[in-house]
Every structure is written in C-alpha cells, then in structure tokens.
Design a protein around this motif. Structure first.
Motif, PDB file in Angstrom:
ATOM      1  N   LEU A   1       9.364-112.987 -25.104  1.00  0.00           N
ATOM      2  CA  LEU A   1       8.217-112.258 -24.555  1.00  0.00           C
ATOM      3  C   LEU A   1       8.384-112.048 -23.047  1.00  0.00           C
ATOM      4  O   LEU A   1       8.287-110.923 -22.544  1.00  0.00           O
ATOM      5  N   ILE A   2       8.652-113.158 -22.338  1.00  0.00           N
ATOM      6  CA  ILE A   2       8.819-113.056 -20.883  1.00  0.00           C
ATOM      7  C   ILE A   2       9.929-112.070 -20.546  1.00  0.00           C
ATOM      8  O   ILE A   2       9.784-111.215 -19.674  1.00  0.00           O
TER       9      ILE A   2
ATOM     10  N   LEU B   1       5.415-104.294  -9.430  1.00  0.00           N
ATOM     11  CA  LEU B   1       5.954-105.050 -10.556  1.00  0.00           C
ATOM     12  C   LEU B   1       7.468-105.154 -10.460  1.00  0.00           C
ATOM     13  O   LEU B   1       8.061-106.188 -10.757  1.00  0.00           O
ATOM     14  N   LYS B   2       8.082-104.071 -10.035  1.00  0.00           N
ATOM     15  CA  LYS B   2       9.540-104.039  -9.921  1.00  0.00           C
ATOM     16  C   LYS B   2      10.031-105.125  -8.974  1.00  0.00           C
ATOM     17  O   LYS B   2      10.953-105.874  -9.282  1.00  0.00           O
ATOM     18  N   ILE B   3       9.357-105.197  -7.808  1.00  0.00           N
ATOM     19  CA  ILE B   3       9.777-106.184  -6.804  1.00  0.00           C
ATOM     20  C   ILE B   3       9.575-107.597  -7.330  1.00  0.00           C
ATOM     21  O   ILE B   3      10.450-108.457  -7.210  1.00  0.00           O
ATOM     22  N   ILE B   4       8.430-107.816  -7.951  1.00  0.00           N
ATOM     23  CA  ILE B   4       8.159-109.167  -8.467  1.00  0.00           C
ATOM     24  C   ILE B   4       9.192-109.539  -9.527  1.00  0.00           C
ATOM     25  O   ILE B   4       9.771-110.624  -9.502  1.00  0.00           O
ATOM     26  N   ALA B   5       9.449-108.610 -10.455  1.00  0.00           N
ATOM     27  CA  ALA B   5      10.417-108.890 -11.520  1.00  0.00           C
ATOM     28  C   ALA B   5      11.782-109.188 -10.919  1.00  0.00           C
ATOM     29  O   ALA B   5      12.450-110.150 -11.307  1.00  0.00           O
TER      30      ALA B   5
ATOM     31  N   GLY C   1      11.814-107.334 -18.176  1.00  0.00           N
ATOM     32  CA  GLY C   1      12.828-106.284 -18.238  1.00  0.00           C
ATOM     33  C   GLY C   1      12.201-104.904 -18.166  1.00  0.00           C
ATOM     34  O   GLY C   1      12.700-104.013 -17.463  1.00  0.00           O
ATOM     35  N   ILE C   2      11.077-104.723 -18.859  1.00  0.00           N
ATOM     36  CA  ILE C   2      10.396-103.429 -18.822  1.00  0.00           C
ATOM     37  C   ILE C   2       9.805-103.189 -17.434  1.00  0.00           C
ATOM     38  O   ILE C   2       9.911-102.098 -16.876  1.00  0.00           O
ATOM     39  N   ALA C   3       9.212-104.243 -16.859  1.00  0.00           N
ATOM     40  CA  ALA C   3       8.648-104.102 -15.515  1.00  0.00           C
ATOM     41  C   ALA C   3       9.736-103.736 -14.512  1.00  0.00           C
ATOM     42  O   ALA C   3       9.548-102.918 -13.620  1.00  0.00           O
TER      43      ALA C   3
ATOM     44  N   ALA D   1      15.647-110.742 -19.524  1.00  0.00           N
ATOM     45  CA  ALA D   1      15.178-109.566 -18.789  1.00  0.00           C
ATOM     46  C   ALA D   1      16.360-108.681 -18.386  1.00  0.00           C
ATOM     47  O   ALA D   1      16.291-107.456 -18.487  1.00  0.00           O
ATOM     48  N   GLU D   2      17.442-109.305 -17.951  1.00  0.00           N
ATOM     49  CA  GLU D   2      18.619-108.521 -17.558  1.00  0.00           C
ATOM     50  C   GLU D   2      19.247-107.818 -18.761  1.00  0.00           C
ATOM     51  O   GLU D   2      19.714-106.694 -18.661  1.00  0.00           O
ATOM     52  N   VAL D   3      19.247-108.517 -19.906  1.00  0.00           N
ATOM     53  CA  VAL D   3      19.762-107.890 -21.132  1.00  0.00           C
ATOM     54  C   VAL D   3      18.907-106.677 -21.499  1.00  0.00           C
ATOM     55  O   VAL D   3      19.419-105.602 -21.823  1.00  0.00           O
TER      56      VAL D   3
END
Ligand code: ADP
Ligand code: MG
Lengths: 299, 343, 248
Positions: free
Chosen positions: A89-90, A105-109, A95-97, A183-185
């Motif tokens: 889930l995380i 969201l991009k920066i936080i991710a 990854g989508i963010a 997330a990277e995957v």
C-alpha cells in the motif's frame, strides 16, 4: 573431438571441486569430533528450555527444539505477511505520488524514498524500537482508548488487539523500508507506460486520480510485478533482523538454539530449508497474481 | 519590468492552482499536507536546536571515526580516510581526457592494501589487532575489501553460469541461487561459526576477516546476477563479429563483452555497493564495533543513556552522506565513460 | 591448376526444427573471383556463407576454405585459423559500440595478429582513407551514418589482410541514398583483385562486378551462371520468376 575435450575439462574441474570439498569436509569432521558433536538431528526432540514472549500457538520451555523452531516460523510469517500488505500500500501510494502532478506530494515522496534508501535498515529498526516505542513515557491515546493506544508496551488497537513493542517496531520498520523500494518499482512501471496514455484518458474526460488508477496502473502492472516479487523476497529475508529488536522469529530462535547446542551445521541446513520453502511460497503466490493479471488483461 | 514580474507571479499562481488545487480532493490533500509539514518542521527544529543534547556526538567524534583504535595511533586511520577523500575528490573532478584518469582505477585498488598496512601495522608501524579496529573506518574497510574481492568472483560466477560446460553451469547456478535465497544475517552468523569449522585447527582467522569472507560470498552472488543481466543485453551479433575477426573466447570476453557489460551493469553494481555499505551495520549484532556497533556500546554507557535520538540522527546523516557520495562517484564514472564513447 | 579458395562438397544442414537450410550444396569459389549469391528470403544464403567461416556448422558433407578442411565437428583451432584469414561483413554492421572507429579496426590486428600499435594504426588510417572516411577515426560508431558504419566494417575486416571476404546483404539495412557509397567501396575492392562472396539483391552491382551468380532457393543451388546469362536469359524457370519479382 570437441565433445571429448570439454568432457576432459569438466572431469578436471569436477575433480578439483571434489578435492576442495573433501578437504573442507575432512576439516569439518575433525573439528566436529574434537568438539564431540556428530552430525545428527536427534537433539531436535530435546526440550528447548527457553521461554518465548510471543507464541501464536501454545508453547512452554519444556517443549522440544523442533516445536520452538516451528513457533519461530509462525512468528516470521506473522511479520512477513502483514508487512507485505502494508508495504505494498505504502509503495503504490508513494510511487503514484512520486510520478503525479502535485509538486508537494512529489517532494515529500522523493525525500521519503531517499532518506529510507540511503540509511541502513538495521538503524531504522533500532530507531523505531528504541526511539519510537521504548522512549514513550506513559501512554499516547489517539483519539480515545477504544481506538488506538501507544505505550512502551506496544500498540493496543480497538481495546483488545495487543501488539508488542517488538512486533510493532519490526512491522513498522520493515514496511516503511520496503515501501520506499516498492515505490521505486512502481515509479519505474508507471514510467514504462507510453506518455500518450495520459493524454488519452485526459481527452476522454477522466480526472487525474481515476485516470491513473484505472488506465495507467493496470498497464504498468506487468512491468511492476517482477520488481515487486524481488522486493517481497527481500522483505522476507530482511525480517530476520528481528533479532535486533528482540523479536523471536525463525532466525532469532535458530541463533539461540545454536548457541545452546552448538549445532551450527544442522541449524544452518534447517534455516536454509525454511527459507527455500518461504521463497517458494512467495514465488508461487506471485506467479498466481501474474496469471490473474495476464488473464484479466486479455479479456 | 513590473509587468514582467506580474506575469511571472501570475504564471506561478496558475501553475500552483493547476497542479495542487484542481479538484476539491487535491485542495484538501494539499492543505492537509502543508499543515502537517508545518507542524513537523516546527517540532523537529525545536528538538534539533533546543531540546537535543549534542554533547554525545561532539565528545565522541574520534570514537565514531576510529572506534577503540589506540589513541596515539589514530593518525593511521585518519591518514587512510584522508587518502580516500582525496581519491573521491580526484575521481569527481579530474576531466575525462586527463592522463590521471587512467591511473585512478589502480589507485582505487591500491587503497585497500594501503588500508590494511595502515590499520594492521607491522611494517615499521606498531601492530594493532583487528579487534581494536572500529567506527567509520571499519565500516568503510569492510565495504571496500568485500567489494574488491566479490567483484572478480561475481564476474567469474556470471560467466560460469553461461558456460557450455554443464558441470560448471550447474555449480555456479546452485551457488548463486542458494546465496540469494538466504538472509544476509544468517550468512554472517554462520560465517563466524562455520568458517573456522571448515579450516584446519591450526589456522585461525579473526572476526574481521571472517566477516569479509562472508560478505564476499554473499555479494558475489548478487553481482553475478547483475553481470549476467548485462551479458544478456549484449546482442549475439557482437560475438559473431568478433569471432569472424579470429578472436578466441578469452579475447572476446576481455575486449568485447566485459567492457560493455560493466558499462551496462554499472548502475546495478552501484546499488550493490551502497547496499553493502549499509549491510556492514549487521556486524554490530555479531560482535564488531563498526559505526553502528560503536554507537550501540556508546548508548550503553550510563553517561549517555537514553540519547538514542541524537545518536541515530547523527548516524543516519553519516550513512546518508556516504551513500550519496558513492552514488555521485558512480554517476560521474558512468557519465565519463559513456559520454565520451557514445555522444 | 590453382586450388579454389572455397570448395564445398555436398553440404547438408538442418536446423533443430527439421528445417533443411542447406540441401546438398556443392560449389567452389576461385581466387580473385567475385561471386554473387541471390535468392528469395529464407533460401539459405546467409546460412551458406556463414558456414564458410565456421559461424554455422553442418550435418554432413565436406568443406575446404583457404586450404583448411573442416568436417561436421571441426576443432576450434582450425575454425579460428580460417576466421583469421576470411573476413565477414554483416547486414547490421556489428561494430563494437564501446570502441572508437580506429580501435574497432586495430583491435584484431593488435590482439590476434600481434602487430604493434603504430603499424596497426597506420594501416587502419590507410584503409579508412581508401573508404573515404579517414576524418571519422576518433569518433564512435553511433556518431556515424549507416553507410559510414558499413564502410568501417569493411575496413575492419580488411585490416587483417583476409584472403576472402564474405558479405551478407551489406546494403540491406541502409537508407537508399547511402547504398552507393558502400557499393562503390566494394567495386574498388573487386578491381584490386579481392576474392569476394556477396549475398545481395543489388542487380546493377551484380551485373557490373560479379564473375558468376549463384541462385539459391529452398536450400538448393538452382543455377550458377555468368551475370550476362543470369540476368538476360536465365536457364531456370525459378530464377526468371525471382528476377521478375525483384526487377519489377
Ligand atoms: N538459428 C536458426 N534456427 C532455426 N532456423 C533458422 C535459423 N537461422 C535460419 N533459419 C532458417 O533457415 C532458413 C535459411 O535461413 P537463411 O540462411 O537466413 O536465409 P536467407 O539468408 O537466404 O534469407 C530459413 O528458413 C530460416 O528461417
Ligand atoms: Mg539472410
């Protein structure tokens, strides 16, 4: 002619390997005789005589080593499968963010991913355990006693589910860590979908969120699955760091048993077998998902 | 001028509107996150500047760097770290055409025996037993020497796995798959226990060497898979062209395959190196006082008890910094080898 | 009587799926001869010339190349000896992407023939100027156009002074306007007396340069004629059909 030569080479190499193994095994048996430990698995039936804080099935110190190992195995599974679900889930959300349009969201991710990937898992686990749980003074209550209570004893959910501090910090540490890798995957998978697909769903009037969920992710899944599988396998292997926070998983129990009995070789073989088995389960599960996805996409 | 500025601001606002506030859900998420971020930042800076007690870090810098290395000999690990830093700087800043660049790989290899000589002593230096090695120095030493050994071993395994000779192929496959199946901690633990069992009684090897062997066995299996991935990315026609020119198998491997494979596999290999650096921390639960190990014993000291947060933040910063440097060096190598050759 | 450079005797080759790629091929290639091989796609042209330098093995028959005889299971040493003396140019150029043009050409002379570097580089520059691309020596393959890459590939195979050059559709992967620069280079080679076996669909080249044309279909040699006969008055029905298709 050629076949004969390669046969000679193989026989030669086989001989060298054989001699190497013979020397190693010889040394081993000399050492084992010296320490009075013959190779056998009979000790598995002797009482373990150590206590376990967590055991999903009845266990007492008078139970056998074999039973203790089995309990350890169940404890490992308990960690692995919960972590597997939450980290997925995380990972997908991050990854989508990370590939989405919202810059915040991009920066936080991105910072979450780099912070987690550039520091050791062991350090993170110790952080969650010693800083996250053990240094809580008193109890933290979110929003009332019925829902969520945090203390240095662990987590209490809905008033009657008690999770120990060891279990909780291990699961949190593993999910936060594995989530960053997943997330990277996911990001790689999403980037492998042609850009035209975004324009396509925008042009039919889908909004950003449902477009990504309904159009992009299904197309990215085949590219995501192999990476996901290897992250799950890593998660299973990483769960053995349980020993650092004092959670009795399969490895921690093997460690204790070997220290008690000195049965290093046998212990190693048992651990190897249990991991081969675990990997097999995860691979089969992922093959199953892969099949579902390919079927679903053909229709 | 003012109009231009107005236009720019307008554009920025539009941009923010478009990307953060398109739907009510987005608006909600954006506001929610901004407020949470704000609270967190305030709390963290309060802790960082007011509450945290950094004396635990300030007083123990030598311990973090060198562990319990004899105080009067600390110049030796310091010298080694300085050599390493200069090499990193040289690698990052020498231009790709320079003559020095050709010497850099040799310098990187030479740095390992230099490290051993400086740490262990012996030749003119007073010997220091490996149990006194520690801190960041030991962390880096473990990483570099394991990597140095695992690299050729991994290449051999990768080519072995592709071999036409069945025996070699199966041996390599079984080795690679087994080592990749089991957790690193167990390999390290059994490395400590089993390596002495497999050796004659007379031979004793110390904890550091045993862990280097275990790390090498482990990482080489992963490197082998990365190399194999690179090998599969090279079209077969390359090999046919080389064969047509009369090259033998060794020459094809050496001049055609390896250079291309290493270029292709470099990003994956960098990840292995970064992973290895982080994984050296596992030795802290197996009796070495590398960076994390020394911190654990520090935290057990009554004087610093309970200062987990300060120490962990400090450690995270160090690991993060070194991993980032490693990634930078790798990117630099990648750019300098491919830029020249492919653009 | 001079010995031919290649003489093949009843070569048969089947791929694993039971597909017969070479069906009883017997032929010779003489010294200083330019032999053009034509035929529809899948007729076994590539397979045939690839057996000439040992890139493909065969199931039965006998093959002699540059005086070395090989059978169905040849020794590596013999095959490599042949490859050192026979050059090959591929449809897809197959230059080594990690080496500069000059390094591409000098690698084999330096490593295989053990020439010294200076000598090898001088020779390479000479070959490059013969191909009209000496200015590109320091560049890398992907910086060159297809036609230039193919000329580099020719120079590379010439660098080891081969006795025979094999070409497998050297112009098929090129843009039409780039075809002639490669064919011109090949014409020059033919004038200098190089022995060449060329698989190509370029009719004008074949008419002008070939000494003989071999026409293949379904793994068999259907006809061997002089270009004059083959293009104007082919002996076999199948050859005429094929020519109708490609000239149209
Ligand atoms: N490696 C291979 N495996 C199986 N069949 C092949 C292989 N290479 C070629 N063939 C088959 O052999 C036949 C001859 O191929 P080829 O010599 O490449 O023909 P051409 O060069 O005349 O187009 C074709 O039918 C082709 O499909
Ligand atoms: Mg062909």
């Amino acid at each position: 002619m050629k076949g004969l030569r390669s046969l000679y080479i193989q026989v030669g190499i086989g001989l060298v390997l054989f001699i190497l193994f013979a020397v190693l095994i010889n040394n081993l048996s000399i050492n084992l005789i010296r320490t009075n430990l013959n190779f056998s698995f009979k000790w598995l039936y002797r009482p373990a005589s150590f206590a376990l804080a967590e055991h999903p099935l009845p266990y007492s110190p008078s139970d056998s080593y074999a039973w203790a190992l089995f309990i350890g195995w169940l404890n490992s599974l308990k960690v692995i499968f919960i972590s597997l679900i939450i980290s997925t889930l995380i990972g997908f959300i991050t990854g989508i963010a990370r590939t989405g349009r919202n810059p915040l969201l991009k920066i936080i991710a991105a910072s979450y991913i780099t912070l987690i990937r550039q520091t050791p898992l062991l350090l993170q686990l110790m952080f969650w355990y010693f800083v996250g749980f053990l240094s809580i003074k008193g109890t933290l209550i979110f929003p009332n006693e019925r829902i969520l209570v945090l203390s240095n004893q662990g987590i209490k959910i809905f008033g009657d589910i008690n999770l120990t501090a060891e279990y909780s910090s291990l699961v949190i540490g593993l999910t936060v860590f594995t989530g960053a890798y997943i997330a990277e995957v996911v990001r790689g998978g999403i980037n492998s979908v042609p850009r035209g697909q975004w324009e396509a769903f925008r042009s039919v009037g889908l909004n950003e969120n449902s477009g990504v969920l309904k159009i992009i992710i299904p197309q990215a899944l085949p590219a995501i699955l192999p990476g996901l599988t290897s992250q799950y396998l890593n998660l299973a292997k990483n769960s053995t760091l349980a020993i650092a926070v004092g959670y009795a998983d399969i490895y921690a129990i093997s460690d204790t048993i070997i220290n008690q009995t000195g049965r290093a070789i046998e212990g190693f073989i048992l651990l190897l077998l249990s991991f081969l088995f675990l990997n097999l389960i995860i691979s089969l599960m992922m093959d199953f998902f892969n099949e579902i996805i390919t079927k679903y996409q053909k229709v | 001028m003012a109009i231009l500025l107005m236009k720019k601001i307008n554009k920025l606002i539009n941009n923010v509107k478009r990307t953060m506030f398109t739907s009510s859900l987005d608006t909600f998420i954006s506001l929610f996150i901004t407020s949470i971020l704000f609270v967190c930042t305030v709390k963290l800076s309060k802790w960082f500047f007011l509450k945290a007690n950094w004396t635990v870090v300030e007083e123990n810098i030598p311990l973090f760097l060198f562990g319990v290395f004899p105080a009067d000999q600390r110049w030796r690990p310091s010298l080694w770290l300085i050599i390493l830093i200069s090499l990193v700087v040289l690698t990052l800043f020498t231009p790709s055409w320079s003559f020095f660049r050709k010497l850099l790989p040799f310098a990187w290899i030479a740095v390992i025996p230099i490290g051993i000589a400086l740490l262990a002593g012996g030749i003119g230096l007073s010997p220091v037993a490996s149990r006194y090695w520690g801190g960041l120095t030991l962390t880096i030493f473990l990483m570099m020497s394991s990597l140095f050994l695992a690299f050729p071993f991994g290449i051999i395994l990768a080519f072995g796995r592709q071999s036409k000779l069945q025996l070699i192929k199966y041996f390599c496959s079984i080795y690679i798959e087994t080592l990749r199946a089991i957790p690193l901690i167990s390999i390290l633990f059994f490395g400590q226990l089993l390596i002495p069992l497999f050796l004659p009684v007379e031979i004793e090897i110390n904890r550091v060497l045993r862990s280097i062997i275990a790390f090498t066995l482990f990482v080489s299996a992963y490197i082998a898979e990365d190399i194999r991935g690179g090998l599969q990315a090279i079209p077969k026609s390359q090999i046919e062209a080389a064969k047509s020119l009369g090259f033998n198998t060794f020459q094809i491997t050496r001049f055609i395959l390896l250079p291309q494979v290493l270029q292709i596999a470099l990003p994956a290999l960098t990840n292995q190196a970064v992973g290895l650096l982080q994984n050296t921390s596992l030795m802290s639960i197996l009796g070495l006082v590398e960076l994390l190990g020394i911190s654990r014993s520090l935290l057990a000291n009554p004087k610093f008890i309970g200062q987990y947060m300060e120490v962990y933040v400090w450690l995270a910063a160090i690991y993060w910094f070194i991993c980032t440097i490693m990634a930078l060096v790798a990117q630099n190598i990648e750019r300098k080898t491919t830029l020249v050759k492919l653009i | 009587m001079i010995n031919p450079i290649v003489s093949a005797n009843e070569l048969v080759k089947t791929y694993s799926k039971g597909l017969i790629a070479l069906n009883n091929i017997s032929m010779v290639v003489n010294k200083k001869e330019v032999l053009v091989v034509m035929g529809p796609s899948g007729s076994g042209k590539s397979t045939l010339i690839r057996t000439f330098n040992g890139l493909e093995s065969f199931d039965s028959g006998e093959l002699e190349v540059v005086g070395i005889t090989i059978g169905t299971d040849p020794e590596d040493r013999k095959v490599r000896e042949i490859r050192k003396r026979v050059g090959m140019v591929f449809q897809q150029f197959n230059l080594f992407p990690h080496l500069s043009i000059l390094e591409n050409i000098t690698l084999a002379p330096i490593q295989v023939q053990r020439k010294n570097r200076i000598e090898a580089e001088d020779h390479a520059m000479e070959l490059l100027s013969q191909m009209g691309i000496e200015k590109q020596a320091k560049k890398y393959p992907i910086q060159l156009s297809g036609g230039e890459q193919q000329r580099v590939a020719i120079a590379r195979s010439l660098a080891v002074n081969p006795e025979l050059l094999l070409f497998d559709e050297p112009t098929s992967a090129l843009d039409p306007e780039r075809v002639n620069e490669v064919l011109d280079a090949m014409r020059k080679l033919a004038q200098d007396g190089m022995t060449m076996v060329v698989v190509t669909h370029e009719v004008s080249f074949a008419k002008e340069v070939a000494d003989r044309v071999v026409f293949m279909d379904s793994g068999k040699i259907i006809e061997t004629s002089s270009p004059n006969v083959f293009f104007n008055n082919a002996k076999e029905e199948r050859s005429r059909k094929f020519l109708n298709q490609i000239i149209k």
